[in-house]
Design an enzyme around this catalytic site. Structure first.
Site, mmCIF file in Angstrom:
data_model
loop_
_atom_site.group_PDB
_atom_site.id
_atom_site.type_symbol
_atom_site.label_atom_id
_atom_site.label_comp_id
_atom_site.label_asym_id
_atom_site.label_seq_id
_atom_site.Cartn_x
_atom_site.Cartn_y
_atom_site.Cartn_z
ATOM 1 N N GLY A 73 0.955 7.762 4.515
ATOM 2 C CA GLY A 73 1.715 6.935 5.450
ATOM 3 C C GLY A 73 2.886 7.651 6.088
ATOM 4 O O GLY A 73 3.739 7.029 6.710
ATOM 5 N N LYS B 283 -4.996 -1.836 2.593
ATOM 6 C CA LYS B 283 -3.746 -2.242 1.924
ATOM 7 C C LYS B 283 -3.496 -3.737 2.175
ATOM 8 O O LYS B 283 -4.456 -4.504 2.215
ATOM 9 C CB LYS B 283 -2.585 -1.362 2.389
ATOM 10 C CG LYS B 283 -2.952 0.133 2.305
ATOM 11 C CD LYS B 283 -1.808 1.065 2.466
ATOM 12 C CE LYS B 283 -2.317 2.499 2.325
ATOM 13 N NZ LYS B 283 -1.265 3.482 2.269
ATOM 14 N N SER C 157 -2.575 10.404 5.544
ATOM 15 C CA SER C 157 -2.421 10.630 6.990
ATOM 16 C C SER C 157 -3.650 11.271 7.644
ATOM 17 O O SER C 157 -3.511 12.120 8.523
ATOM 18 C CB SER C 157 -1.153 11.441 7.277
ATOM 19 O OG SER C 157 -0.009 10.727 6.822
ATOM 20 N N HIS D 33 -4.563 3.617 -7.038
ATOM 21 C CA HIS D 33 -3.923 4.096 -5.810
ATOM 22 C C HIS D 33 -2.455 4.406 -6.111
ATOM 23 O O HIS D 33 -1.834 3.746 -6.941
ATOM 24 C CB HIS D 33 -4.034 3.024 -4.717
ATOM 25 C CG HIS D 33 -3.562 3.532 -3.398
ATOM 26 N ND1 HIS D 33 -2.240 3.505 -3.041
ATOM 27 C CD2 HIS D 33 -4.231 4.111 -2.380
ATOM 28 C CE1 HIS D 33 -2.120 4.056 -1.838
ATOM 29 N NE2 HIS D 33 -3.305 4.429 -1.414
ATOM 30 N N GLU E 95 -4.946 12.199 -3.107
ATOM 31 C CA GLU E 95 -3.983 11.733 -2.107
ATOM 32 C C GLU E 95 -2.585 12.200 -2.497
ATOM 33 O O GLU E 95 -1.913 11.542 -3.308
ATOM 34 C CB GLU E 95 -4.005 10.205 -2.017
ATOM 35 C CG GLU E 95 -5.349 9.635 -1.617
ATOM 36 C CD GLU E 95 -5.196 8.222 -1.064
ATOM 37 O OE1 GLU E 95 -5.644 7.996 0.063
ATOM 38 O OE2 GLU E 95 -4.610 7.377 -1.746
ATOM 39 N N ASN F 10 -8.857 2.047 3.529
ATOM 40 C CA ASN F 10 -8.006 1.255 2.635
ATOM 41 C C ASN F 10 -7.057 0.433 3.496
ATOM 42 O O ASN F 10 -6.100 0.974 4.045
ATOM 43 C CB ASN F 10 -7.236 2.205 1.707
ATOM 44 C CG ASN F 10 -6.208 1.478 0.862
ATOM 45 O OD1 ASN F 10 -6.242 0.253 0.741
ATOM 46 N ND2 ASN F 10 -5.289 2.233 0.279
ATOM 47 N N GLU G 161 0.179 3.692 -4.663
ATOM 48 C CA GLU G 161 1.086 2.535 -4.526
ATOM 49 C C GLU G 161 1.014 1.659 -5.784
ATOM 50 O O GLU G 161 2.013 1.058 -6.179
ATOM 51 C CB GLU G 161 0.747 1.746 -3.254
ATOM 52 C CG GLU G 161 1.229 2.506 -2.023
ATOM 53 C CD GLU G 161 0.406 2.297 -0.770
ATOM 54 O OE1 GLU G 161 -0.347 1.313 -0.689
ATOM 55 O OE2 GLU G 161 0.521 3.144 0.142
#
Ligand code: PGA
Length: 243
Positions: free
Chosen positions: A170, A8, A200, A92, A164, A6, A94
């Site tokens: 991150g 991003k 991670s 996701h 996740e 991914n 985010e």
């Protein structure tokens, strides 16, 4: 075993061309692992072109549910399919946290993408506050049930779920293999599709995560942006599928 990168909001179209050319070379001959990259929209076309015939698939990072319409800033699944994109991430964390994605809107996106013939990696995961409050199981149950309700039986073979934990994305704080396995086993009991772990993932921890019984792959953010670390994780995936 499926390893998805991914990207991003990283890599311009020019950077995508050189990255994909190198990735294609380095993964040549690596077997027993399916590899996907998820570039930003503006790099999808270049990624598809450079990776054509390599077996490495190109997914988007999001997709709308309608075929077309007055939805400024959105991209329809059929538009992605037309340029050779074969799937999309949906929901996701985010998107959920920063762009108001809900279980309801995620479900519509998943349905729309599957209807257009795309594959989908649907993301779930609890925040740190939810974990500390003992809410992990409830949160996962709610998110996974919303996904399951959106998917027709005949489309299930094009769906994967990525677990996740938000606190691991991150941050360098990976879930322990036991935490990942526990969450995956719960998700599997609700929806039996390939399950990726994300948060991670690095070359140093990939082997122990990917060899857990209910971990079928990884969704990799930061470590997918460098060819060396992404290839190392893909190789760990290949080893895990042979073990
Ligand atoms: P990370 O991101 O590997 O950088 O933690 C994973 C993701 O957000 O998909």
């Amino acid at each position: 075993m499926l390893i998805a990168g991914n990207w991003k909001m990283f890599k311009t179209a020019a950077q995508t061309i050189s990255f994909c050319a190198e990735l294609r070379k380095r993964l040549h001959g690596v077997r027993d692992v399916e590899v996907v990259v998820c570039p930003p929209y503006t790099s999808l076309d270049e990624a598809v072109r450079v990776l054509a015939g390599s077996g490495i698939e190109v997914f988007a990072q999001n997709a709308h549910w309608e075929r077309e319409g007055a939805f400024t800033g959105e991209i329809a699944p059929a538009m992605l399919a037309e340029i050779g994109v074969t799937g999309s991430l949906v929901a996701h964390s985010e998107r959920r946290q920063l762009f108001a994605e809900t279980d309801g809107s995620s479900a519509r996106r998943i349905g729309g993408a599957l209807d257009a013939g795309l594959r989908v990696i649907a993301c779930v995961g609890e925040t740190e506050t939810e974990r500390e409050a003992g809410e992990t199981e409830n949160v996962l149950r709610r998110q996974v049930e919303a996904i399951a309700a959106a998917v027709d039986e005949e489309d299930r073979n094009r769906l994967a779920v990525a677990y996740e934990p938000v606190w691991a994305i991150g941050t360098g704080r990976t879930a322990t293999p036991e935490q990942a396995e526990e969450a995956h086993a719960l998700i599997r009991s609700l929806l039996d599709v390939p399950l990726l772990y994300g948060g991670s993932v690095k070359p140093e921890n990939a082997d122990e995560l990917l060899t857990q019984p209910d971990v079928d792959g990884a969704l990799v953010g930061g470590a997918s942006l460098e060819v060396d670390s992404f290839v190392a994780i893909c190789e760990a995936g290949a080893r895990a599928s042979r073990s």
